[in-house]
Design a protein around this motif. Structure first.
Motif, short mmCIF file in Angstrom:
data_model
loop_
_atom_site.label_atom_id
_atom_site.label_comp_id
_atom_site.label_asym_id
_atom_site.label_seq_id
_atom_site.Cartn_x
_atom_site.Cartn_y
_atom_site.Cartn_z
N ALA A 1 0.83 -1.21 0.00
CA ALA A 1 0.00 0.00 0.00
C ALA A 1 0.86 1.26 0.00
O ALA A 1 0.50 2.26 -0.60
N GLY A 2 2.02 1.21 0.66
CA GLY A 2 2.88 2.38 0.76
C GLY A 2 3.92 2.49 -0.33
O GLY A 2 4.65 3.48 -0.40
N SER A 3 4.00 1.51 -1.20
CA SER A 3 5.03 1.55 -2.23
C SER A 3 4.66 2.51 -3.35
O SER A 3 3.49 2.73 -3.64
N GLY A 4 5.67 3.12 -3.96
CA GLY A 4 5.44 4.02 -5.09
C GLY A 4 4.98 5.41 -4.69
O GLY A 4 4.68 6.23 -5.54
N ASP A 5 4.94 5.70 -3.41
CA ASP A 5 4.52 7.00 -2.92
C ASP A 5 5.76 7.84 -2.64
O ASP A 5 6.76 7.32 -2.15
N GLY A 6 5.72 9.13 -2.91
CA GLY A 6 6.87 10.01 -2.67
C GLY A 6 7.32 10.01 -1.23
O GLY A 6 8.51 10.01 -0.95
N PHE A 7 6.38 9.99 -0.29
CA PHE A 7 6.78 9.97 1.12
C PHE A 7 7.43 8.65 1.48
O PHE A 7 8.38 8.61 2.26
N GLY A 8 6.95 7.55 0.90
CA GLY A 8 7.57 6.25 1.12
C GLY A 8 9.01 6.23 0.66
O GLY A 8 9.88 5.62 1.29
N ASP A 9 9.29 6.92 -0.47
CA ASP A 9 10.67 7.02 -0.97
C ASP A 9 11.56 7.75 0.03
O ASP A 9 12.76 7.51 0.08
N PHE A 10 10.99 8.64 0.82
CA PHE A 10 11.75 9.36 1.84
C PHE A 10 11.87 8.55 3.12
O PHE A 10 12.96 8.35 3.66
N ILE A 11 10.73 8.09 3.66
CA ILE A 11 10.72 7.54 5.02
C ILE A 11 11.34 6.15 5.10
O ILE A 11 11.91 5.80 6.13
N ASN A 12 11.28 5.35 4.07
CA ASN A 12 11.84 4.00 4.17
C ASN A 12 13.35 4.00 4.38
O ASN A 12 13.83 3.32 5.29
N PRO A 13 14.16 4.74 3.61
CA PRO A 13 15.60 4.67 3.82
C PRO A 13 16.17 5.57 4.92
O PRO A 13 17.28 5.35 5.39
N VAL A 14 15.42 6.61 5.34
CA VAL A 14 15.96 7.57 6.30
C VAL A 14 16.22 6.88 7.65
O VAL A 14 15.53 5.93 8.02
N ARG A 15 17.22 7.38 8.40
CA ARG A 15 17.49 6.84 9.74
C ARG A 15 16.39 7.32 10.68
O ARG A 15 16.07 8.51 10.74
N LYS A 16 15.83 6.38 11.44
CA LYS A 16 14.75 6.68 12.37
C LYS A 16 15.22 6.43 13.80
O LYS A 16 15.87 5.43 14.07
N HIS A 17 14.87 7.34 14.71
CA HIS A 17 15.22 7.26 16.12
C HIS A 17 13.90 7.20 16.88
O HIS A 17 13.14 8.18 16.87
N VAL A 18 13.61 6.07 17.51
CA VAL A 18 12.29 5.79 18.06
C VAL A 18 12.26 6.06 19.56
O VAL A 18 13.00 5.44 20.33
N VAL A 19 11.39 6.98 19.97
CA VAL A 19 11.21 7.33 21.37
C VAL A 19 10.16 6.38 21.94
O VAL A 19 9.01 6.38 21.51
N SER A 20 10.60 5.55 22.89
CA SER A 20 9.68 4.57 23.47
C SER A 20 10.16 4.12 24.84
O SER A 20 11.35 3.93 25.05
N ALA A 21 9.21 3.95 25.74
CA ALA A 21 9.51 3.39 27.06
C ALA A 21 9.13 1.91 27.10
O ALA A 21 9.37 1.24 28.11
N THR A 22 8.55 1.39 26.01
CA THR A 22 8.07 0.01 26.04
C THR A 22 8.82 -0.92 25.08
O THR A 22 8.83 -2.12 25.29
#
Length: 185
Positions: free
Chosen positions: A64-85
């Protein structure tokens, strides 16, 4: 050289920032897309809360998310996840933020790389902005009033002075408001 840390949330007129897909579906056009693309172009890292990270991971890595411009950005970018769980190793090019996110983002900001975007959720953006590590916060205010939902600045936030550093309006009636903490320039 310090990296810029930005946050961008969509908001209803009554301040609700939770679940923007419920009120922005008919008010996201070319101007909104252009502004979003410009703001994401220099970004190499994204700070994101656990719930949104899980939702986006499930969606953007699916068909569903493939081929979308935002998907092209968010998939390879480094993500830092804020979580206590969450604990342990994370997939999707992601790192768990260990402990308080404010000094973590301050250290990230002092490091090498492009800009840093804080994507959400509401609590993550609120704590990092009020904690002084977000340089600017952009709100895209949609011409809609929602009944319920979490607000970025709710009754838990003490009096906080902001400085407007940029603004604009789209043909669809959205207002773009970019703020920084007053005195933080």
């Amino acid at each position: 050289m310090s990296r810029n840390v930005t946050a961008h949330l969509f908001s209803s007129l009554n301040g609700v920032s939770e679940s923007p897909h419920l009120f922005q579906f008919d008010a996201f056009g070319e101007e909104e897309g252009r502004r979003m693309a410009e703001s994401l172009a220099p970004v190499s890292d994204v700070v994101i809360g656990r719930k949104l990270w899980q939702e986006w991971r499930d969606y953007w890595t699916s068909d569903a998310g493939s081929g979308d411009g935002f998907g092209d950005f968010i998939n390879p970018v480094r993500k830092h996840v804020v979580s206590a769980t969450l604990d342990g190793e994370l997939d999707w090019n992601s790192t768990l933020v260990d402990g308080d996110p404010i000094p973590y983002v301050a250290d990230l900001k002092a490091g090498e790389g492009g800009d840093i975007a804080v994507a959400g959720g509401v609590e993550t953006v609120r704590s990092l902005f009020l904690g002084g590590v977000v340089d600017v916060l952009t709100l895209t205010m949609h011409p809609a009033v929602t009944g319920a939902g979490r607000r970025l600045f709710d009754e838990s936030v003490p009096l906080t002075r902001l400085e407007l550093v940029d603004s604009g309006t789209s043909p669809l009636g959205n207002v773009f408001l970019t703020y920084r903490l007053k005195g933080a320039a």
